[in-house]
Design an enzyme around this catalytic site. Structure first.
Site, PDB file in Angstrom:
ATOM      1  N   TRP A 184     -15.382  -7.547  -1.016  1.00 57.16           N
ATOM      2  CA  TRP A 184     -14.074  -7.664  -1.677  1.00 57.16           C
ATOM      3  C   TRP A 184     -13.709  -9.143  -1.782  1.00 57.16           C
ATOM      4  CZ3 TRP A 184      -9.466  -9.836   0.236  1.00 57.16           C
ATOM      5  CH2 TRP A 184      -8.430  -9.829  -0.705  1.00 57.16           C
ATOM      6  N   GLU A 225     -15.460  -3.516  -3.981  1.00 59.65           N
ATOM      7  CA  GLU A 225     -14.071  -3.056  -3.899  1.00 59.65           C
ATOM      8  C   GLU A 225     -13.157  -3.700  -4.934  1.00 59.65           C
ATOM      9  OE1 GLU A 225     -12.367  -3.666  -0.028  1.00 59.65           O
ATOM     10  OE2 GLU A 225     -10.515  -2.594  -0.530  1.00 59.65           O
ATOM     11  N   LYS A 227      -9.380  -3.970  -7.095  1.00 62.45           N
ATOM     12  CA  LYS A 227      -7.991  -4.074  -6.693  1.00 62.45           C
ATOM     13  C   LYS A 227      -7.128  -4.258  -7.925  1.00 62.45           C
ATOM     14  CE  LYS A 227      -5.245  -6.535  -3.323  1.00 62.45           C
ATOM     15  NZ  LYS A 227      -5.264  -7.240  -2.064  1.00 62.45           N
ATOM     16  N   ASP A 258     -10.209   1.773  -2.440  1.00 67.21           N
ATOM     17  CA  ASP A 258      -9.167   1.573  -1.433  1.00 67.21           C
ATOM     18  C   ASP A 258      -7.925   2.292  -1.954  1.00 67.21           C
ATOM     19  OD1 ASP A 258      -6.797   0.330  -0.204  1.00 67.21           O
ATOM     20  OD2 ASP A 258      -8.186  -1.064   0.726  1.00 67.21           O
ATOM     21  N   HIS A 261      -5.173   0.347  -3.749  1.00 67.95           N
ATOM     22  CA  HIS A 261      -5.533  -0.594  -4.805  1.00 67.95           C
ATOM     23  C   HIS A 261      -5.375  -0.056  -6.224  1.00 67.95           C
ATOM     24  CE1 HIS A 261      -8.014  -3.460  -2.057  1.00 67.95           C
ATOM     25  NE2 HIS A 261      -6.819  -3.178  -1.594  1.00 67.95           N
ATOM     26  N   HIS A 285     -11.860   3.054   1.443  1.00 70.15           N
ATOM     27  CA  HIS A 285     -10.976   2.312   2.317  1.00 70.15           C
ATOM     28  C   HIS A 285      -9.685   3.119   2.335  1.00 70.15           C
ATOM     29  CE1 HIS A 285     -12.347  -2.106   2.933  1.00 70.15           C
ATOM     30  NE2 HIS A 285     -13.158  -1.221   3.471  1.00 70.15           N
ATOM     31  N   ASP A 293       0.503  -2.401  -1.906  1.00 64.55           N
ATOM     32  CA  ASP A 293      -0.702  -2.340  -1.076  1.00 64.55           C
ATOM     33  C   ASP A 293      -0.351  -2.788   0.344  1.00 64.55           C
ATOM     34  OD1 ASP A 293      -3.384  -2.204  -0.340  1.00 64.55           O
ATOM     35  OD2 ASP A 293      -3.815  -4.231  -1.029  1.00 64.55           O
ATOM     36  N   ASP A 295      -0.757  -1.510   3.335  1.00 66.44           N
ATOM     37  CA  ASP A 295      -1.663  -1.252   4.457  1.00 66.44           C
ATOM     38  C   ASP A 295      -0.962  -0.700   5.695  1.00 66.44           C
ATOM     39  OD1 ASP A 295      -4.452  -1.941   3.593  1.00 66.44           O
ATOM     40  OD2 ASP A 295      -3.479  -3.817   3.056  1.00 66.44           O
ATOM     41  N   ASP A 325      -8.741   1.235   6.271  1.00 68.06           N
ATOM     42  CA  ASP A 325      -8.319  -0.150   6.028  1.00 68.06           C
ATOM     43  C   ASP A 325      -6.798  -0.239   6.058  1.00 68.06           C
ATOM     44  OD1 ASP A 325      -8.075  -2.777   5.392  1.00 68.06           O
ATOM     45  OD2 ASP A 325      -8.664  -2.581   3.288  1.00 68.06           O
TER      46      ASP A 325
HETATM   47  C1  RNT Z   1      -7.876  -6.280   0.489  1.00 69.14           C
HETATM   48  C2  RNT Z   1      -8.929  -5.256   0.660  1.00 69.14           C
HETATM   49  C3  RNT Z   1      -9.940  -5.540   1.724  1.00 69.14           C
HETATM   50  C4  RNT Z   1      -9.339  -6.033   3.006  1.00 69.14           C
HETATM   51  C5  RNT Z   1     -10.318  -6.057   4.147  1.00 69.14           C
HETATM   52  C6  RNT Z   1      -9.784  -6.802   5.313  1.00 69.14           C
HETATM   53  O1  RNT Z   1      -6.894  -5.902  -0.379  1.00 69.14           O
HETATM   54  O2  RNT Z   1      -8.352  -3.997   0.871  1.00 69.14           O
HETATM   55  O3  RNT Z   1     -10.697  -4.415   1.930  1.00 69.14           O
HETATM   56  O4  RNT Z   1      -8.228  -5.283   3.393  1.00 69.14           O
HETATM   57  O5  RNT Z   1     -11.511  -6.526   3.723  1.00 69.14           O
HETATM   58 ZN    ZN Z   2      -9.706  -2.422   1.384  1.00 69.57          ZN
END
Ligand code: RNT
Ligand code: ZN
Length: 418
Positions: A184, A225, A227, A258, A261, A285, A293, A295, A325
């Site tokens: 990523w 990955e 986004k 993810d 994302h 993820h 986003d 998390d 993640d």
């Molecule tokens: C960032 C991505 C990525 C990170 C990790 C730490 O938006 O989601 O995967 O969160 O690599």
């Molecule tokens: Zn991620």
């Protein structure tokens, strides 16, 4: 009533539905969940003593007791693992290398910097996944890495990408299982660019170079990955979803989805079967985006169940690599790992307890009435009794008993970290 007794009753009730709970438990316990190391220290890593997080991602909060070094991170993770049922892996990031106090450039990292992790993972009997770190570094400060206009900067990151693939292969070989190497990058523009094409062309060329040598698919698989946006890169993300769909297709890689994302009403559960129609596999993820986003810690919500159901209904266990993640710094970090991973495991068990054959049959026959009726009725089956039994059998605390154990560790270990 004992957990076992309650399970026996539940088993009978599920049997009437045509579901074998023992088989469901066996199936769920074979699916590894990869847990992200970076929840343990707010994604700072141990590359330098004063690591800062950049790249348009953020861990907010300042709950005391975060891991300050590799030994603490390992101890904390061992504690979390003792509270989480099921098969587990740990996902590392390059900045978690064991450099013995000597600064190692990102383009010079090698398997030797991860031998102590391998040793530890062998003792813990878990697998390791890997992530090159294309952020939190002076050469990523202007927001570009693999798509950078400056060939010197770009090459530095290309070398990092290549190094990560070798490290991941090493981890997989040592531990006798696939290590997912997830790529990523944060690259993107804060404001509207006029030449998106150029950056994407450069990025495509960088990946062609990174993937110019083969690695053994028995031991490592690359994931890419995408986004939709990052903080400070709101107007254009170079590695968008469409970019990576094409790139993963061209190079026959895993696409990493993810859950944070995509646009807020898009769901990853619906993407799994589409992506797998053309691509060899997916890395997930699993996160919990709250308005953005963000998390947040993963919880046992409808979308999490939907994701697990898609994997099990489709029989995609071998093609979907489940990883987590999230990074929340506002509450106890060991609890974050535990809540997130237990939720993921719950969702997997939930999915394994569906009357899948029955549901498929209703749909195939056009009996959508029964499909909806059963999808609703399954929600009030005695899932909790099966989950508790699963935890007990796996030797981890049943129900909320893990909280007490986590709090004891907090008092004994975390509070002394001042
Ligand atoms: C960032 C991505 C990525 C990170 C990790 C730490 O938006 O989601 O995967 O969160 O690599
Ligand atoms: Zn991620």
């Amino acid at each position: 009533m004992s957990t076992e007794k309650r399970y026996e009753l539940a088993r009978e009730i599920y049997a009437e539905l045509g579901v074998d709970t023992d088989a469901a438990i066996a199936r769920a316990s074979e699916i590894p969940v990869s847990i992200q190391c970076w929840q343990g220290d707010d994604l700072l890593g141990f590359e330098t003593p004063d690591g800062k997080l950049t790249g348009g991602i953020q861990a907010t909060g300042n709950y005391p007791g975060k891991a300050r070094n590799i030994a603490e991170l390992r101890a904390d993770f061992e504690k979390a693992m003792s509270l989480i049922p099921g098969k587990k892996k740990l996902a590392l990031h390059a900045i978690y290398l064991d450099n013995q106090g000597k600064k190692v450039e990102r383009n010079e990292i090698a398997p030797e910097h991860f031998t102590s992790w391998v040793q530890w993972a062998k003792e813990q009997k878990i697998g390791l996944d890997f992530n090159p770190t294309f952020f939190s570094h002076p050469l990523s400060e202007d927001g570009f890495t693999l798509s950078h206009n400056d060939a010197n900067i770009r090459n530095y990151w290309i070398e990092h990408g290549k190094a990560s693939r070798k490290i991941s292969e090493y981890l997989g070989k040592e531990l006798g299982q696939v290590s997912v190497n997830n790529l990523w990058i944060p690259d993107g523009f804060k404001d509207t660019p006029v030449n998106r094409a150029k950056s994407r062309q450069i990025l495509a060329e960088s990946y062609a170079e990174i993937f110019s040598f083969d690695t053994d698919p028995k031991y490592t698989r690359d994931g890419m990955e995408s986004k939709v946006f990052g903080i400070g890169a709101e107007s254009c993300t170079i590695g968008s979803h469409e970019f990576y769909m094409g790139c993963a297709m061209k190079h026959q890689k895993l696409l990493t989805l993810d859950t944070g994302h995509f646009h807020p009403t898009e769901v990853v559960s619906d993407k799994i079967s589409s992506v797998l129609t053309y691509l060899p596999g997916i890395a997930l993820h699993v996160s919990r985006p709250v308005r953005w986003d963000s998390d947040h810690v993963v919880i046992f919500d409808d979308e999490l169940k939907a994701i697990a159901c898609e994997i099990l209904r489709g029989g995609y266990e071998d093609r979907v690599f489940v990883g987590l993640d999230f990074f929340d710094a506002s509450i106890n970090r060991i609890a974050c790992w535990t809540i997130g991973a237990r939720s993921m495991q719950k969702a997997i068990l939930w999915a394994a307890l569906e009357p899948i054959a029955k549901l498929h049959k209703f749909e195939a026959e056009g009996d959508y009435t029964s499909r909806l009726a059963y999808l609703e009725e399954e929600k009030t089956y005695p899932f909790a009794a099966v989950w508790d039994y699963y935890c007990e059998k796996q030797g981890v605390p049943v129900r909320d008993n893990w909280v007490k154990s986590m709090k004891e560790y907090e008092q004994k270990v975390l509070e002394s970290r001042k």
